[in-house]
Design a protein around this motif. Sequence first.
Motif, PDB file in Angstrom:
ATOM      1  N   ALA A   1      -4.504   9.416   0.475  1.00 56.38           N
ATOM      2  CA  ALA A   1      -4.513   9.894  -0.913  1.00 56.38           C
ATOM      3  C   ALA A   1      -3.360   9.294  -1.707  1.00 56.38           C
ATOM      4  N   LEU A   2      -2.227   9.086  -1.053  1.00 55.30           N
ATOM      5  CA  LEU A   2      -1.084   8.485  -1.726  1.00 55.30           C
ATOM      6  C   LEU A   2      -1.405   7.069  -2.197  1.00 55.30           C
ATOM      7  N   THR A   3      -2.186   6.321  -1.411  1.00 58.40           N
ATOM      8  CA  THR A   3      -2.515   4.940  -1.791  1.00 58.40           C
ATOM      9  C   THR A   3      -3.365   4.888  -3.055  1.00 58.40           C
TER      10      THR A   3
ATOM     11  N   PHE B   1       0.286   0.299   7.215  1.00 53.74           N
ATOM     12  CA  PHE B   1       1.579   0.982   7.326  1.00 53.74           C
ATOM     13  C   PHE B   1       2.564   0.061   8.031  1.00 53.74           C
ATOM     14  N   PRO B   2       3.734  -0.170   7.437  1.00 52.09           N
ATOM     15  CA  PRO B   2       4.270   0.447   6.220  1.00 52.09           C
ATOM     16  C   PRO B   2       4.082  -0.384   4.944  1.00 52.09           C
ATOM     17  N   GLN B   3       3.288  -1.479   5.021  1.00 49.24           N
ATOM     18  CA  GLN B   3       3.241  -2.433   3.909  1.00 49.24           C
ATOM     19  C   GLN B   3       2.785  -1.820   2.584  1.00 49.24           C
ATOM     20  N   ASP B   4       1.912  -0.810   2.640  1.00 48.71           N
ATOM     21  CA  ASP B   4       1.368  -0.232   1.402  1.00 48.71           C
ATOM     22  C   ASP B   4       2.295   0.810   0.772  1.00 48.71           C
ATOM     23  N   PHE B   5       3.477   0.976   1.340  1.00 47.23           N
ATOM     24  CA  PHE B   5       4.346   2.072   0.897  1.00 47.23           C
ATOM     25  C   PHE B   5       5.779   1.601   0.689  1.00 47.23           C
ATOM     26  N   ALA B   6       6.502   2.377  -0.085  1.00 49.74           N
ATOM     27  CA  ALA B   6       7.939   2.164  -0.275  1.00 49.74           C
ATOM     28  C   ALA B   6       8.678   3.325   0.377  1.00 49.74           C
TER      29      ALA B   6
ATOM     30  N   GLY C   1       5.283  -0.951  -4.757  1.00 52.44           N
ATOM     31  CA  GLY C   1       5.191  -1.386  -6.141  1.00 52.44           C
ATOM     32  C   GLY C   1       5.824  -0.434  -7.135  1.00 52.44           C
ATOM     33  N   THR C   2       6.240   0.740  -6.663  1.00 54.23           N
ATOM     34  CA  THR C   2       6.965   1.668  -7.534  1.00 54.23           C
ATOM     35  C   THR C   2       8.288   1.018  -7.932  1.00 54.23           C
TER      36      THR C   2
ATOM     37  N   PRO D   1      14.270   1.268  -9.502  1.00 52.91           N
ATOM     38  CA  PRO D   1      15.116   2.339 -10.053  1.00 52.91           C
ATOM     39  C   PRO D   1      14.521   3.731  -9.879  1.00 52.91           C
ATOM     40  N   ILE D   2      13.176   3.830  -9.916  1.00 51.04           N
ATOM     41  CA  ILE D   2      12.520   5.129  -9.702  1.00 51.04           C
ATOM     42  C   ILE D   2      12.685   5.558  -8.244  1.00 51.04           C
ATOM     43  N   VAL D   3      12.476   4.620  -7.318  1.00 51.67           N
ATOM     44  CA  VAL D   3      12.642   4.920  -5.887  1.00 51.67           C
ATOM     45  C   VAL D   3      14.076   5.372  -5.617  1.00 51.67           C
TER      46      VAL D   3
END
Length: 324
Positions: free
Chosen positions: A82-84, A114-119, A260-261, A264-266
Motif C-alpha cells: 500500500a505504501l508503494t 525491497f529496499p529499492q522502492d523505499f527510502a 523519491g520522497t 529534506p522531507i525524509v
Amino acid sequence: MPVSRRHLNKLALSAPLLAAMPRLGRAAEFPGHAVRFIVSWTPGGGADSLARLLSKGLTEQWKQPVVVENKPGADATIGIQALTMAPADGYTFAIIITSHAVHPSVRKALPYRFPQDFAGVINMVEAPNLLVVNPNLKVDSVRDLIALGKTRSLNFGAPGLGGPGHLGGVMFNMMAGIDAVHVPYAGGSPTLTAVMRGDVDFMFTTLLSGLPHAKSGRVKAIAITSANRSPLWPELPTVAESGLKGFELVTWYGIITRAGTPKPIVDRLAKDIAAVLAQPEVTERMAAEGMRVVAAGPDEFDPYLQSEVRRWASVVKQANIQPE
C-alpha cells in the motif's frame, strides 16, 4: 545590456541553491495536513503499540493528525505494498521490522522491490530475543541444548517463514552444528504455547512476550540473544557467552517511506521521530519492554537495510531454504 562572464559564473554557482529552495520550503512547512502511518499487523502487537506511541507524539508535535492504518496480511507485505501506491511526498510512511529484510530471500513474488522502492527514514529501536525451552527438557544452558541436539532430534517453533524466530533457529543450527527441525506456527503466542506443552523443544521469542512466562516457570529461559545482557534480567547470559561466540539476534523496528520522497522531507521525518523517541516517558517505556533506542537516521538506515538484505540472503542460501 551585456552580461559579464563574472555575473554568469555567479548565476551558475547559485543555480543548485535556487533549485533546492522549493524543496527546503516544503520541508519547513511539512506537514500541512493529516499523515498516514501504515502498520502491517493487527492492533495490539508490538509494532502497533510502538506506532501508536509515535502517532501520539508526532500529532502533538506537528499539530496535525497522524492516522494509524492497520493493513495486516500476507506476512506483513500488504501494508508495504500500500505504501508503494502512495505519493512520494512523505505524507505516508510505514513501520517495518527485521523480517521485511528477509522477505526478498524467502518469498518468490513480492509485490515490490525491497529496499529499492523505499527510502529509509529511521531505525528506531532494537529488541533482543529470549532462547526458551520446555521446562521438562533436561537442559539448563545453551551448551546443554547443543549437547542434547547432538544425541537426539530436536525441533523448534517459530511464527511463519523467514521471521526472526525462524532464522534465529536456522542460525543456531548452523553455528551449533545440529539439525533441529523448524515447526511453523500462526503467531508468537501459539508458538509459546507449543513450547509450554512440549509440542516443540525450544524457540526464540521476544523478551517482552517471553519474560512473564519464563519468570513464572511455564518456559525455561536459558539465554538472551543480544550482544550484551539485558538490564531486565542481568543474571541471564547471552547466547554468545554461553557457547556460540558471535551469535546475535535482535529485532529492529524502523520507518520507511516511498523512494523519491524529497531528502529534506525524509530528514524532517527522521528528526521529528527521533525527538519523540527521546522523550523521557518514551525512553522509559522502551527500556521497560527491553528495547534499546537507536534513532539512526536515513544516512545510516538506508545502507543498513541493504546490508540486512544481504546478510539474511546469505543465511537463507547456506541453510538451503526454498522460497515460497
